[in-house]
Design a protein around this motif. Structure first.
Motif, PDB file in Angstrom:
ATOM      1  N   LEU A  61       0.829  -1.207   0.000  1.00  0.00           N
ATOM      2  CA  LEU A  61       0.000   0.000   0.000  1.00  0.00           C
ATOM      3  C   LEU A  61       0.864   1.258   0.000  1.00  0.00           C
ATOM      4  CD1 LEU A  61      -2.745   1.415   0.259  1.00  0.00           C
ATOM      5  CD2 LEU A  61      -2.559   1.150   2.743  1.00  0.00           C
ATOM      6  N   LEU A  62       1.865   1.285   0.873  1.00  0.00           N
ATOM      7  CA  LEU A  62       2.739   2.454   0.948  1.00  0.00           C
ATOM      8  C   LEU A  62       3.499   2.670  -0.351  1.00  0.00           C
ATOM      9  CD1 LEU A  62       4.207   2.045   4.559  1.00  0.00           C
ATOM     10  CD2 LEU A  62       2.607   3.796   3.785  1.00  0.00           C
ATOM     11  N   ALA A  63       3.945   1.582  -0.953  1.00  0.00           N
ATOM     12  CA  ALA A  63       4.688   1.691  -2.208  1.00  0.00           C
ATOM     13  C   ALA A  63       3.820   2.295  -3.303  1.00  0.00           C
ATOM     14  CB  ALA A  63       5.202   0.315  -2.619  1.00  0.00           C
ATOM     15  N   LYS A  64       2.560   1.853  -3.400  1.00  0.00           N
ATOM     16  CA  LYS A  64       1.652   2.370  -4.431  1.00  0.00           C
ATOM     17  C   LYS A  64       1.310   3.839  -4.180  1.00  0.00           C
ATOM     18  CE  LYS A  64      -0.546  -1.962  -5.860  1.00  0.00           C
ATOM     19  NZ  LYS A  64      -0.047  -1.843  -7.247  1.00  0.00           N
TER      20      LYS A  64
ATOM     21  N   ILE B  29       1.986  10.725  -3.397  1.00  0.00           N
ATOM     22  CA  ILE B  29       1.300  11.107  -2.160  1.00  0.00           C
ATOM     23  C   ILE B  29       2.230  10.882  -0.974  1.00  0.00           C
ATOM     24  CG2 ILE B  29      -0.697  10.672  -0.668  1.00  0.00           C
ATOM     25  CD1 ILE B  29      -2.169   9.641  -3.148  1.00  0.00           C
ATOM     26  N   SER B  30       2.337  11.862  -0.103  1.00  0.00           N
ATOM     27  CA  SER B  30       3.171  11.730   1.087  1.00  0.00           C
ATOM     28  C   SER B  30       2.519  10.771   2.083  1.00  0.00           C
ATOM     29  CB  SER B  30       3.382  13.092   1.753  1.00  0.00           C
ATOM     30  OG  SER B  30       4.054  13.970   0.874  1.00  0.00           O
ATOM     31  N   THR B  31       3.343  10.091   2.847  1.00  0.00           N
ATOM     32  CA  THR B  31       2.827   9.084   3.776  1.00  0.00           C
ATOM     33  C   THR B  31       3.215   9.418   5.214  1.00  0.00           C
ATOM     34  OG1 THR B  31       4.813   7.716   3.514  1.00  0.00           O
ATOM     35  CG2 THR B  31       2.955   7.267   2.046  1.00  0.00           C
ATOM     36  N   CYS B  32       2.331   9.047   6.127  1.00  0.00           N
ATOM     37  CA  CYS B  32       2.582   9.256   7.555  1.00  0.00           C
ATOM     38  C   CYS B  32       2.035   8.058   8.314  1.00  0.00           C
ATOM     39  CB  CYS B  32       1.910  10.544   8.034  1.00  0.00           C
ATOM     40  SG  CYS B  32       2.018  10.800   9.818  1.00  0.00           S
ATOM     41  N   ILE B  33       2.803   7.564   9.273  1.00  0.00           N
ATOM     42  CA  ILE B  33       2.370   6.438  10.101  1.00  0.00           C
ATOM     43  C   ILE B  33       2.513   6.820  11.565  1.00  0.00           C
ATOM     44  CG2 ILE B  33       3.070   4.147  10.929  1.00  0.00           C
ATOM     45  CD1 ILE B  33       3.393   3.243   8.163  1.00  0.00           C
ATOM     46  N   GLU B  34       1.492   6.488  12.346  1.00  0.00           N
ATOM     47  CA  GLU B  34       1.541   6.678  13.800  1.00  0.00           C
ATOM     48  C   GLU B  34       1.676   5.308  14.449  1.00  0.00           C
ATOM     49  OE1 GLU B  34      -1.143   8.607  17.432  1.00  0.00           O
ATOM     50  OE2 GLU B  34      -1.709   8.899  15.334  1.00  0.00           O
ATOM     51  N   SER B  35       2.678   5.146  15.300  1.00  0.00           N
ATOM     52  CA  SER B  35       2.972   3.825  15.850  1.00  0.00           C
ATOM     53  C   SER B  35       3.644   3.945  17.206  1.00  0.00           C
ATOM     54  CB  SER B  35       3.888   3.062  14.879  1.00  0.00           C
ATOM     55  OG  SER B  35       4.359   1.868  15.452  1.00  0.00           O
TER      56      SER B  35
ATOM     57  N   GLU C 150      11.694   3.415   4.066  1.00  0.00           N
ATOM     58  CA  GLU C 150      11.869   4.185   2.829  1.00  0.00           C
ATOM     59  C   GLU C 150      10.538   4.647   2.247  1.00  0.00           C
ATOM     60  OE1 GLU C 150      12.921   1.939  -0.784  1.00  0.00           O
ATOM     61  OE2 GLU C 150      13.048   0.180   0.529  1.00  0.00           O
ATOM     62  N   TYR C 151       9.436   4.060   2.697  1.00  0.00           N
ATOM     63  CA  TYR C 151       8.115   4.449   2.200  1.00  0.00           C
ATOM     64  C   TYR C 151       7.365   5.335   3.186  1.00  0.00           C
ATOM     65  CZ  TYR C 151       9.071   0.642  -1.048  1.00  0.00           C
ATOM     66  OH  TYR C 151       9.651  -0.170  -1.997  1.00  0.00           O
ATOM     67  N   ILE C 152       8.010   5.693   4.292  1.00  0.00           N
ATOM     68  CA  ILE C 152       7.375   6.534   5.309  1.00  0.00           C
ATOM     69  C   ILE C 152       8.013   7.924   5.274  1.00  0.00           C
ATOM     70  CG2 ILE C 152       6.859   6.815   7.755  1.00  0.00           C
ATOM     71  CD1 ILE C 152       7.184   3.802   8.085  1.00  0.00           C
ATOM     72  N   ASP C 153       7.214   8.922   4.949  1.00  0.00           N
ATOM     73  CA  ASP C 153       7.724  10.293   4.917  1.00  0.00           C
ATOM     74  C   ASP C 153       7.749  10.915   6.309  1.00  0.00           C
ATOM     75  OD1 ASP C 153       8.126  10.524   2.093  1.00  0.00           O
ATOM     76  OD2 ASP C 153       5.945  10.602   1.881  1.00  0.00           O
ATOM     77  N   TYR C 154       6.833  10.476   7.152  1.00  0.00           N
ATOM     78  CA  TYR C 154       6.714  11.098   8.476  1.00  0.00           C
ATOM     79  C   TYR C 154       6.230  10.038   9.462  1.00  0.00           C
ATOM     80  CZ  TYR C 154       5.823  15.025  11.682  1.00  0.00           C
ATOM     81  OH  TYR C 154       5.859  15.912  12.725  1.00  0.00           O
ATOM     82  N   LEU C 155       7.016   9.810  10.509  1.00  0.00           N
ATOM     83  CA  LEU C 155       6.671   8.820  11.526  1.00  0.00           C
ATOM     84  C   LEU C 155       6.342   9.518  12.836  1.00  0.00           C
ATOM     85  CD1 LEU C 155       6.519   5.822  12.468  1.00  0.00           C
ATOM     86  CD2 LEU C 155       8.925   6.051  13.142  1.00  0.00           C
ATOM     87  N   ILE C 156       5.163   9.203  13.379  1.00  0.00           N
ATOM     88  CA  ILE C 156       4.769   9.709  14.690  1.00  0.00           C
ATOM     89  C   ILE C 156       4.887   8.551  15.674  1.00  0.00           C
ATOM     90  CG2 ILE C 156       2.926  10.762  16.052  1.00  0.00           C
ATOM     91  CD1 ILE C 156       1.737  11.813  13.439  1.00  0.00           C
ATOM     92  N   VAL C 157       5.680   8.747  16.723  1.00  0.00           N
ATOM     93  CA  VAL C 157       5.957   7.643  17.629  1.00  0.00           C
ATOM     94  C   VAL C 157       5.903   8.108  19.084  1.00  0.00           C
ATOM     95  CG1 VAL C 157       8.430   8.070  17.404  1.00  0.00           C
ATOM     96  CG2 VAL C 157       7.665   5.875  18.248  1.00  0.00           C
ATOM     97  N   ASP C 158       5.361   7.248  19.942  1.00  0.00           N
ATOM     98  CA  ASP C 158       5.350   7.515  21.375  1.00  0.00           C
ATOM     99  C   ASP C 158       6.624   6.951  22.004  1.00  0.00           C
ATOM    100  OD1 ASP C 158       2.882   8.726  21.269  1.00  0.00           O
ATOM    101  OD2 ASP C 158       1.777   6.894  21.707  1.00  0.00           O
ATOM    102  N   PHE C 159       7.254   7.754  22.843  1.00  0.00           N
ATOM    103  CA  PHE C 159       8.470   7.318  23.539  1.00  0.00           C
ATOM    104  C   PHE C 159       8.250   7.553  25.033  1.00  0.00           C
ATOM    105  CE2 PHE C 159      13.159   8.028  24.512  1.00  0.00           C
ATOM    106  CZ  PHE C 159      13.454   6.664  24.481  1.00  0.00           C
ATOM    107  N   LYS C 160       7.943   6.476  25.752  1.00  0.00           N
ATOM    108  CA  LYS C 160       7.493   6.609  27.133  1.00  0.00           C
ATOM    109  C   LYS C 160       8.637   6.705  28.142  1.00  0.00           C
ATOM    110  CE  LYS C 160       3.242   4.167  25.985  1.00  0.00           C
ATOM    111  NZ  LYS C 160       3.571   3.943  24.565  1.00  0.00           N
TER     112      LYS C 160
END
Length: 204
Positions: free
Chosen positions: A57-60, A66-72, A84-94
Protein backbone atom coordinates in the motif's frame (compact mmCIF):
# COMPACT_ATOMS: atom_id res chain seq x y z
CA UNK A 1 2.76 -21.74 5.32
CA UNK A 2 -0.96 -22.56 5.57
CA UNK A 3 -0.15 -26.29 5.25
CA UNK A 4 1.12 -26.02 8.79
CA UNK A 5 -2.37 -25.31 10.18
CA UNK A 6 -3.95 -28.76 9.60
CA UNK A 7 -0.94 -30.37 11.26
CA UNK A 8 -1.47 -28.23 14.34
CA UNK A 9 -5.09 -29.32 14.49
CA UNK A 10 -4.02 -32.95 14.25
CA UNK A 11 -1.64 -32.41 17.14
CA UNK A 12 -4.43 -30.86 19.20
CA UNK A 13 -6.74 -33.77 18.48
CA UNK A 14 -4.03 -36.29 19.38
CA UNK A 15 -4.64 -35.57 23.08
CA UNK A 16 -7.63 -37.96 22.93
CA UNK A 17 -5.27 -40.83 22.31
CA UNK A 18 -3.14 -39.76 25.25
CA UNK A 19 -6.15 -39.51 27.56
CA UNK A 20 -7.25 -43.02 26.60
CA UNK A 21 -3.86 -44.31 27.61
CA UNK A 22 -4.21 -42.70 31.04
CA UNK A 23 -1.39 -40.18 30.57
CA UNK A 24 -3.40 -37.29 31.95
CA UNK A 25 -0.45 -35.10 33.02
CA UNK A 26 1.36 -35.61 29.74
CA UNK A 27 -1.91 -35.00 27.94
CA UNK A 28 -2.49 -31.61 29.55
CA UNK A 29 1.11 -30.56 29.03
CA UNK A 30 1.02 -31.69 25.39
CA UNK A 31 -2.20 -29.80 24.65
CA UNK A 32 -0.85 -26.68 26.34
CA UNK A 33 2.34 -26.74 24.26
CA UNK A 34 0.38 -27.27 21.06
CA UNK A 35 -1.98 -24.41 21.81
CA UNK A 36 0.92 -22.09 22.59
CA UNK A 37 2.64 -23.03 19.32
CA UNK A 38 -0.56 -22.47 17.40
CA UNK A 39 -1.12 -19.05 19.02
CA UNK A 40 2.46 -18.00 18.25
CA UNK A 41 2.10 -19.14 14.65
CA UNK A 42 -1.12 -17.15 14.22
CA UNK A 43 0.54 -14.03 15.66
CA UNK A 44 3.51 -14.50 13.34
CA UNK A 45 1.24 -14.95 10.34
CA UNK A 46 -0.92 -11.95 11.28
CA UNK A 47 2.01 -9.57 11.80
CA UNK A 48 3.88 -10.44 8.63
CA UNK A 49 0.79 -10.64 6.41
CA UNK A 50 -0.24 -7.16 7.61
CA UNK A 51 3.29 -5.90 7.06
CA UNK A 52 3.30 -7.20 3.49
CA UNK A 53 -0.05 -5.53 2.77
CA UNK A 54 1.13 -2.27 4.35
CA UNK A 55 4.34 -2.36 2.33
CA UNK A 56 2.43 -2.78 -0.94
CA UNK A 57 0.00 0.00 0.00
CA UNK A 58 2.74 2.45 0.95
CA UNK A 59 4.69 1.69 -2.21
CA UNK A 60 1.65 2.37 -4.43
CA UNK A 61 0.81 5.57 -2.55
CA UNK A 62 4.38 6.82 -2.88
CA UNK A 63 4.42 5.97 -6.60
CA UNK A 64 1.33 8.15 -6.94
CA UNK A 65 3.21 11.10 -5.45
CA UNK A 66 1.30 11.11 -2.16
CA UNK A 67 3.17 11.73 1.09
CA UNK A 68 2.83 9.08 3.78
CA UNK A 69 2.58 9.26 7.55
CA UNK A 70 2.37 6.44 10.10
CA UNK A 71 1.54 6.68 13.80
CA UNK A 72 2.97 3.82 15.85
CA UNK A 73 4.40 2.81 19.21
CA UNK A 74 7.44 1.67 17.17
CA UNK A 75 7.73 -1.59 19.09
CA UNK A 76 7.97 -3.71 15.92
CA UNK A 77 11.51 -4.12 14.53
CA UNK A 78 10.00 -4.42 11.03
CA UNK A 79 9.27 -0.68 10.87
CA UNK A 80 12.81 -0.22 9.59
CA UNK A 81 11.95 -2.48 6.64
CA UNK A 82 9.32 -0.03 5.38
CA UNK A 83 11.11 3.18 6.42
CA UNK A 84 11.87 4.18 2.83
CA UNK A 85 8.12 4.45 2.20
CA UNK A 86 7.37 6.53 5.31
CA UNK A 87 7.72 10.29 4.92
CA UNK A 88 6.71 11.10 8.48
CA UNK A 89 6.67 8.82 11.53
CA UNK A 90 4.77 9.71 14.69
CA UNK A 91 5.96 7.64 17.63
CA UNK A 92 5.35 7.51 21.37
CA UNK A 93 8.47 7.32 23.54
CA UNK A 94 7.49 6.61 27.13
CA UNK A 95 10.87 6.09 28.79
CA UNK A 96 14.56 5.95 27.86
CA UNK A 97 15.49 3.39 30.57
CA UNK A 98 14.71 -0.22 29.64
CA UNK A 99 14.05 -1.53 33.15
CA UNK A 100 11.74 1.35 34.07
CA UNK A 101 9.99 0.94 30.72
CA UNK A 102 9.44 -2.75 31.47
CA UNK A 103 8.08 -1.91 34.92
CA UNK A 104 5.42 0.52 33.71
CA UNK A 105 4.71 -0.65 30.16
CA UNK A 106 5.37 -4.36 30.56
CA UNK A 107 7.76 -4.75 27.62
CA UNK A 108 11.25 -3.71 26.59
CA UNK A 109 11.87 -0.42 24.80
CA UNK A 110 14.74 -1.87 22.77
CA UNK A 111 12.88 -1.96 19.44
CA UNK A 112 11.40 1.48 20.07
CA UNK A 113 14.84 3.00 20.58
CA UNK A 114 16.30 1.15 17.60
CA UNK A 115 13.55 2.46 15.32
CA UNK A 116 13.89 6.02 16.62
CA UNK A 117 17.67 5.93 16.23
CA UNK A 118 17.34 4.49 12.72
CA UNK A 119 15.05 7.31 11.59
CA UNK A 120 17.25 9.96 13.21
CA UNK A 121 20.52 8.60 11.82
CA UNK A 122 19.04 8.51 8.32
CA UNK A 123 17.60 12.01 8.56
CA UNK A 124 14.02 10.79 8.19
CA UNK A 125 11.30 13.01 9.63
CA UNK A 126 10.05 11.78 12.97
CA UNK A 127 7.63 13.23 15.50
CA UNK A 128 8.50 11.95 18.99
CA UNK A 129 5.73 12.24 21.58
CA UNK A 130 6.62 11.90 25.25
CA UNK A 131 3.73 11.45 27.71
CA UNK A 132 4.83 13.11 30.95
CA UNK A 133 3.74 10.98 33.93
CA UNK A 134 4.18 12.16 37.50
CA UNK A 135 6.78 10.10 39.34
CA UNK A 136 7.61 8.02 36.25
CA UNK A 137 9.31 10.19 33.64
CA UNK A 138 8.73 13.78 34.76
CA UNK A 139 12.49 14.41 35.07
CA UNK A 140 13.55 15.49 31.57
CA UNK A 141 17.29 15.09 32.03
CA UNK A 142 17.24 11.37 31.26
CA UNK A 143 15.59 12.13 27.91
CA UNK A 144 18.03 14.99 27.35
CA UNK A 145 21.07 12.76 28.01
CA UNK A 146 19.70 10.17 25.60
CA UNK A 147 18.81 12.48 22.74
CA UNK A 148 21.80 14.80 22.90
CA UNK A 149 23.96 11.85 21.78
CA UNK A 150 21.90 11.58 18.61
CA UNK A 151 21.42 13.71 15.51
CA UNK A 152 17.96 15.19 16.10
CA UNK A 153 17.72 17.78 13.32
CA UNK A 154 14.99 15.74 11.60
CA UNK A 155 12.95 15.32 14.80
CA UNK A 156 10.10 17.23 16.39
CA UNK A 157 9.39 16.61 20.08
CA UNK A 158 5.99 16.89 21.72
CA UNK A 159 5.25 16.51 25.43
CA UNK A 160 1.82 15.28 26.47
CA UNK A 161 0.66 15.89 30.04
CA UNK A 162 -0.74 12.70 31.55
CA UNK A 163 -4.43 12.85 32.48
CA UNK A 164 -6.93 10.54 34.13
CA UNK A 165 -9.90 11.07 31.82
CA UNK A 166 -10.35 7.32 31.47
CA UNK A 167 -10.34 6.57 35.19
CA UNK A 168 -14.14 6.46 35.54
CA UNK A 169 -14.39 4.01 32.63
CA UNK A 170 -12.12 1.59 34.47
CA UNK A 171 -14.34 1.80 37.55
CA UNK A 172 -17.48 1.27 35.47
CA UNK A 173 -15.91 -1.93 34.11
CA UNK A 174 -15.11 -3.11 37.62
CA UNK A 175 -11.37 -2.75 37.06
CA UNK A 176 -8.72 -1.28 39.32
CA UNK A 177 -7.08 1.87 37.99
CA UNK A 178 -3.42 1.11 38.66
CA UNK A 179 -1.96 4.58 38.02
CA UNK A 180 -2.27 6.58 41.24
CA UNK A 181 -1.39 10.30 41.39
CA UNK A 182 0.04 10.04 37.89
CA UNK A 183 -1.43 13.26 36.53
CA UNK A 184 1.07 16.07 36.32
CA UNK A 185 0.63 19.70 37.38
CA UNK A 186 0.70 22.50 34.85
CA UNK A 187 3.79 24.04 36.49
CA UNK A 188 5.74 20.77 36.41
CA UNK A 189 4.69 20.19 32.82
CA UNK A 190 5.93 23.65 31.78
CA UNK A 191 9.20 23.18 33.67
CA UNK A 192 9.81 19.90 31.86
CA UNK A 193 9.32 21.54 28.47
CA UNK A 194 11.49 24.54 29.37
CA UNK A 195 14.37 22.34 30.57
CA UNK A 196 14.18 20.30 27.40
CA UNK A 197 13.99 23.42 25.26
CA UNK A 198 17.25 24.81 26.69
CA UNK A 199 19.08 22.02 24.85
CA UNK A 200 17.79 23.39 21.52
CA UNK A 201 15.58 20.44 20.69
CA UNK A 202 12.67 21.49 18.49
CA UNK A 203 9.42 21.17 20.44
CA UNK A 204 6.00 21.22 18.88
Amino acid sequence: SFFFLPNIYRLLNFHYFLSLSGCYVINLFYVLICKILYALFRCFLLIFSHLAILLQLLAKVKDSGISTCIESNASLPSIKDIAEYIDYLIVDFKHYDEEIHKKWVGVSNKSVKENIEYFLSNGRQIHIRIPVVNGVNDNPFGFIDYFKKLETSSAIFEFLAYHEYGKDKWKQCGLTYAMQNADISTDCYKQTINKFYTFTFFIN
